[in-house]
Scaffold this active site. Structure first.
Site, PDB file in Angstrom:
ATOM      1  CG  ASP A  91     -29.070 -21.473 -88.395  1.00  8.72           C
ATOM      2  OD1 ASP A  91     -30.075 -21.069 -87.782  1.00  8.72           O
ATOM      3  OD2 ASP A  91     -28.522 -22.566 -88.154  1.00  8.72           O
ATOM      4  CG  ASN A  92     -32.331 -23.032 -89.644  1.00 11.72           C
ATOM      5  OD1 ASN A  92     -31.219 -23.552 -89.805  1.00 11.72           O
ATOM      6  ND2 ASN A  92     -33.058 -23.256 -88.556  1.00 11.72           N
TER       7      ASN A  92
ATOM      8  CG  ASP B 286     -28.030 -23.228 -84.519  1.00  9.41           C
ATOM      9  OD1 ASP B 286     -28.757 -23.409 -85.511  1.00  9.41           O
ATOM     10  OD2 ASP B 286     -27.241 -24.084 -84.101  1.00  9.41           O
ATOM     11  CG  ASP B 287     -32.447 -24.525 -85.080  1.00  7.37           C
ATOM     12  OD1 ASP B 287     -31.926 -24.362 -86.195  1.00  7.37           O
ATOM     13  OD2 ASP B 287     -32.686 -25.654 -84.608  1.00  7.37           O
TER      14      ASP B 287
ATOM     15  NE  ARG C 205     -24.916 -23.161 -89.105  1.00  4.30           N
ATOM     16  CZ  ARG C 205     -24.770 -22.542 -87.939  1.00  4.30           C
ATOM     17  NH1 ARG C 205     -23.611 -21.988 -87.622  1.00  4.30           N
ATOM     18  NH2 ARG C 205     -25.771 -22.485 -87.092  1.00  4.30           N
TER      19      ARG C 205
ATOM     20  CG  HIS D  65     -29.584 -26.478 -82.735  1.00  3.20           C
ATOM     21  ND1 HIS D  65     -29.781 -27.756 -82.237  1.00  3.20           N
ATOM     22  CD2 HIS D  65     -29.645 -26.593 -84.094  1.00  3.20           C
ATOM     23  CE1 HIS D  65     -29.947 -28.595 -83.247  1.00  3.20           C
ATOM     24  NE2 HIS D  65     -29.876 -27.912 -84.385  1.00  3.20           N
TER      25      HIS D  65
ATOM     26  CE  LYS E 173     -33.201 -27.139 -88.212  1.00  2.00           C
ATOM     27  NZ  LYS E 173     -32.374 -27.467 -87.020  1.00  2.00           N
TER      28      LYS E 173
ATOM     29  CB  CYS F 124     -27.714 -25.082 -89.646  1.00  2.00           C
ATOM     30  SG  CYS F 124     -27.646 -26.761 -89.096  1.00  2.00           S
TER      31      CYS F 124
ATOM     32  CE  LYS G 283     -25.042 -25.919 -86.099  1.00  6.52           C
ATOM     33  NZ  LYS G 283     -26.510 -25.943 -85.980  1.00  6.52           N
TER      34      LYS G 283
ATOM     35  CB  SER H   5     -25.511 -29.416 -84.912  1.00  5.48           C
ATOM     36  OG  SER H   5     -26.530 -28.934 -84.077  1.00  5.48           O
TER      37      SER H   5
ATOM     38  CG  HIS I  62     -23.368 -27.972 -88.976  1.00  2.07           C
ATOM     39  ND1 HIS I  62     -24.687 -27.971 -88.592  1.00  2.07           N
ATOM     40  CD2 HIS I  62     -23.119 -29.239 -89.387  1.00  2.07           C
ATOM     41  CE1 HIS I  62     -25.212 -29.167 -88.759  1.00  2.07           C
ATOM     42  NE2 HIS I  62     -24.277 -29.959 -89.239  1.00  2.07           N
TER      43      HIS I  62
END
Length: 509
Positions: A290-291, A38-39, A82, A238, A311, A78, A132, A159, A134
């Site tokens: 994810d990003n 994540d991130d 996803r 994240h 991001k 995100c 997560k 999140s 989301h």
């Protein structure tokens, strides 16, 4: 573009073909473990060049597996990213836009979309998700993983910054979470299937709970000789970062590094479990993110390496991700420069398992040849959509081969604080005609737009890019926006639903 690997000898290739025939026609097709950070930026892992990140288990996967240099997610935030990962379709088709889901969101990943889990279930796969989600919660948990093909789910439905965190402990012995996160909503719940087990979640114990859940799931599946799919979209790294006693203070990179180390430790536990249960050699592990990094958090927000911005933007730093594929005895260790995407995971898993593809417009392509045969990518192009895609603007950028054309550029609040003002939120939407054109092999940082003057070859290239763009957009049907359905505070998950005053009363151990 090509794949820099040791050539598979003809005998090995024949063995692999026989292996696929056997596994797809027997009771023991391959297992799949999908790790989704994540991130996480392109420059955050040790195996991608970060000098102080401690990621020995991910480094092991990279050293003994296939490391991608040109792998993309589909959105710089995100929820839409996803959705594309699990469906093999751009988020514009499923309606997971603009932005992301919140605790009280009415919408979610539409139930008529087919996830990887739903593709594998008819073949007898055990399926589980942890971490997560989301992709929506909805009325009576209608959008949770257990309604989308997963047998079991342990995790947070959105999140972990989407609830007040200022009084929660993120690092031992009692270091409070950095920042305040979202306010005036319920505290973060931990759910098992569709039941709230804990609210607020205990960050210090969360990763151990995930590791135990994964160990039990893999062990039980192996004992039953049942193929399995484990999806682990991690909360790490994240904001706000957290880590338990096994990782806190152990890295030289501060909170972000400690959080990354804890995630890496879970990867190590997964590897040990796969080895101990004797199924490692029949398991494809795929890792990506994810990003790009949330640069507005500065040292707590991740690192895009040499890529531009992060991001929230459609520059490379927002959507090019680290990615690793590991399968002992099947994937030859090496590095590939072939173009690939999270979109390609569903058709690849389906091909390897012998599963039927959903009867919808897929944007992913099978990348089995990249993984096991050092072959070229079937992916011709990559499309870059902003966080708020629309029919009016369409895609913001397109990559074809080694070239990327920007039709629109825009900064983002998520990428504030960097010296590059193109990344900042004050860098408003700017159309480019002709498009900004970059050679990503010689200029991955997107610093030097190519001049078309005196370059008929580049002018011809742009015409081809425009043709690819027009052909693709002619097939794009925007689904009804799930996020525009709005928010209902009554949908926020509460373990004591009749308590008052809400949301602060929603607490249970």
């Amino acid at each position: 573009m090509g794949t820099n690997q040791v050539e598979m000898c003809p005998v090995a290739r024949l063995i692999f073909v026989v292996y696929l025939l056997v596994t797809t026609c027997s009771a023991s097709p391959p297992n799949f473990v999908l790790l989704f950070a994540d991130d996480l930026g392109f420059g955050d892992l040790g195996c991608y060049g970060h000098p102080t990140s401690i990621t020995p288990n991910l480094d092991r996967l990279a050293a003994d597996g296939l490391r991608f240099t040109d792998f993309y997610c589909t959105s710089p935030v995100c929820s839409p990213s996803r959705a594309s990962l699990l469906t093999g379709r751009y988020q514009t088709r499923s309606g997971v836009y603009p932005g992301v889901f919140y605790p009280g969101s009415r919408g979610g990943l539409p139930l008529n979309e087919t996830t990887i889990a739903e593709v594998l279930k008819p073949l007898g796969y055990a399926t589980a998700a942890m971490g997560k989600w989301h992709l929506g919660l909805g009325q009576n948990g209608m959008y949770l993983p257990t309604r989308q093909g997963f047998d079991h789910f342990l995790g947070v439905p959105y999140s972990h910054d989407m609830g007040p965190c200022q009084n929660l402990t993120c690092f031992p012995p009692d270091i409070k979470c950095f920042g305040h996160c979202d306010q005036d909503v319920v505290t973060i719940p931990l759910m098992y299937d569709d039941i709230i087990k804990q609210q607020p979640v205990d960050f210090l114990d969360l990763e151990r709970a995930y590791s135990d859940f994964a160990t039990d799931f893999i062990t039980m599946s192996a004992k039953k000789k049942q193929p399995f799919f484990l999806y682990y979209p991690s909360h790490h790294t994240h904001y706000p970062q957290f880590a338990g006693p096994g990782a806190a203070g152990w890295s030289r990179r501060g909170p972000f590094g400690d959080s990354l180390l804890e995630f890496d430790s879970t990867v190590g536990n997964l590897l040990s479990t796969l080895e101990n249960t004797g199924v490692l050699n029949n398991t494809l592990i795929l890792f990506t993110a994810d990003n790009g990094p949330e640069l507005m958090r500065m040292s707590r927000g991740g690192n895009a390496g040499l890529l531009k911005c992060g991001k929230g933007t459609t520059y490379e730093g927002g959507m090019r991700e680290p990615a690793i594929a590991y399968w002992p005895g099947i994937i030859t260790p090496g590095v590939t420069h072939e173009l690939a995407s999270t979109l390609d995971i569903l058709p690849t898993f389906a091909k390897l398992a012998g599963a039927k593809l959903p009867m919808v417009q897929l944007d992913g392509v099978d990348m089995t040849d990249i993984l096991v045969n050092q072959g070229p990518s079937k992916r011709e192009a990559m499309m870059f959509y902003p966080t708020d895609p629309s029919v009016r603007y369409g895609m913001f950028a397109l990559r074809l081969g080694k070239y990327k054309a920007h039709f629109y550029t825009r900064g983002a609040g998520h990428s504030e604080t960097t010296p590059d003002h193109d990344c900042h939120i004050i860098s408003i939407l700017t159309p480019h005609d002709p498009p900004l054109l970059f050679d990503l092999e010689s200029d991955p940082s997107e610093n030097y737009p190519l001049s078309l003057q005196g370059r008929p070859d580049l002018q011809a290239l742009l015409q081809k890019i425009q043709a690819v763009r027009e052909k693709f957009e002619a097939t794009m049907e925007f689904g009804e926006s799930q996020i525009d359905k709005g928010i209902d505070p009554n949908l926020e998950p509460c373990c004591t639903p009749q308590c008052t005053p809400k949301p602060s009363c929603c607490q249970c151990d």
